[in-house]
Design an enzyme around this catalytic site. Structure first.
Site, mmCIF file in Angstrom:
data_model
loop_
_atom_site.group_PDB
_atom_site.id
_atom_site.type_symbol
_atom_site.label_atom_id
_atom_site.label_comp_id
_atom_site.label_asym_id
_atom_site.label_seq_id
_atom_site.Cartn_x
_atom_site.Cartn_y
_atom_site.Cartn_z
ATOM 1 N N GLU A 180 1.143 -1.197 -0.127
ATOM 2 C CA GLU A 180 -0.036 -0.164 -0.057
ATOM 3 C C GLU A 180 1.115 0.978 0.365
ATOM 4 O OE1 GLU A 180 -3.594 1.952 2.545
ATOM 5 O OE2 GLU A 180 -2.647 0.879 3.491
ATOM 6 N N LYS A 217 -2.898 -1.591 -3.008
ATOM 7 C CA LYS A 217 -4.069 -1.558 -2.112
ATOM 8 C C LYS A 217 -3.940 0.401 -3.025
ATOM 9 C CE LYS A 217 -6.464 -0.444 2.059
ATOM 10 N NZ LYS A 217 -7.079 -0.238 3.322
#
Length: 299
Positions: A180, A217
């Site tokens: 992420e 992400k």
């Protein structure tokens, strides 16, 4: 060797419709999450009481009738949640056995101060033992977050290289990492930063072994379908989107225009729920949230 449960989880993430609930607020973000839920800081006096309050909130979300594997593919947990129980079962076990929701674990320890327009992750001491614990509890994967604030090539490369370096350690432990590198939605250089980020991620993906897959992400991009190459990349199991401070309505609208990305929302998921709500009102609010995010993820 993956367990039968982990194989079933992989199949679900790969093939089923739905989204991933981000229920992993850590120490720094918990007070704000509780305030939004209607629990003020005067209602707890130390970290233990604070984490008990947020566990009560998460338990209410996870145990409510609308929260199940028909629309919710997975849930990301904070380590404190992993160490606690839900209805008498360890949290990750309850998620999978009772709700058919795939458990993930947040493993990062927060962010370093900004340098080169980014915030890399702080060191993660004891990561190997944490991954062992996750495996013992049949956790499927992990999540770790960095932040990109400016279109600085050196900074973006540092974020991505760090993410993949630790990602390889997680893969070696038999878990699937969610990488992420969040781009700040308020950045005045957001589109330029996303271009640098996509290039850096592709370079790292191409260096993975043929049998390795990660999840990504990412912040919802300025240009619709900007991450289409990453969605289709053979080393990517799934690309999930963070809400990043957008309202649920705006996040859903943006997500629905990005084919192949699914939601992994936190604040946008819990928007509209409150500790004072009746059982019926809470379930209605959660159902409305889950349905809208599910539909945006299917689009």
């Amino acid at each position: 060797m993956a367990s039968p449960a982990q194989k079933a989880m992989l199949d679900k993430i790969k093939t089923a419709d739905g989204f991933i609930a981000a229920l992993d607020q850590s120490g720094g973000s918990t007070p704000k999450a509780l305030r939004l839920y209607g629990v003020e800081e005067s209602q707890y006096s130390n970290d233990d009481e604070m984490f008990t309050q947020v566990h009560n909130m998460r338990t209410r979300i996870i145990t409510c009738e609308p929260f199940n594997g028909e629309r919710v593919l997975g849930a990301i947990l904070f380590e404190d949640t992993l160490d606690r129980s839900i209805e008498g079962k360890p949290s990750a076990q309850y998620l999978w056995e009772d709700k058919q929701v795939v458990p993930f674990l947040k493993v990062d320890k927060g962010l370093n101060d900004e340098a080169d327009g980014v915030q890399t992750m702080k060191p993660i001491p004891g990561l190997d033992s944490l991954l062992e614990k996750a495996n013992r509890q049949n956790v499927f994967g992990t999540k770790m977050r960095s932040v990109v604030k400016r279109a600085n090539e050196a900074g973006v490369n540092a974020v991505v290289q760090q993410q993949f370096e630790i990602g390889r350690q997680i893969l070696a432990a038999g878990l699937v990492p969610i990488i992420e590198p969040e781009v700040d939605i308020h950045s005045t250089e957001k589109a330029e930063a996303e271009a640098l980020l996509k290039t850096a991620i592709k370079n790292e993906l191409d260096s993975l072994d043929d049998n390795q897959q990660v999840m990504l992400k990412l912040t919802l991009p300025e240009q619709d379908n900007f991450y289409a190459e990453l969605v289709k990349h053979p080393k990517v199991l799934k690309v999930v989107a963070l809400s990043g401070g957008y309202s649920r309505e705006e996040a859903n609208q943006k997500l629905s225009r990005n084919t192949g990305m699914i939601a992994s929302f936190s604040r946008a998921l819990t928007e509209g729920i409150n500790a004072a709500q009746s059982h019926q009102d809470f379930d209605t609010a959660m159902n409305d949230a889950i349905e809208s995010i599910y539909q945006a993820s299917k689009a």
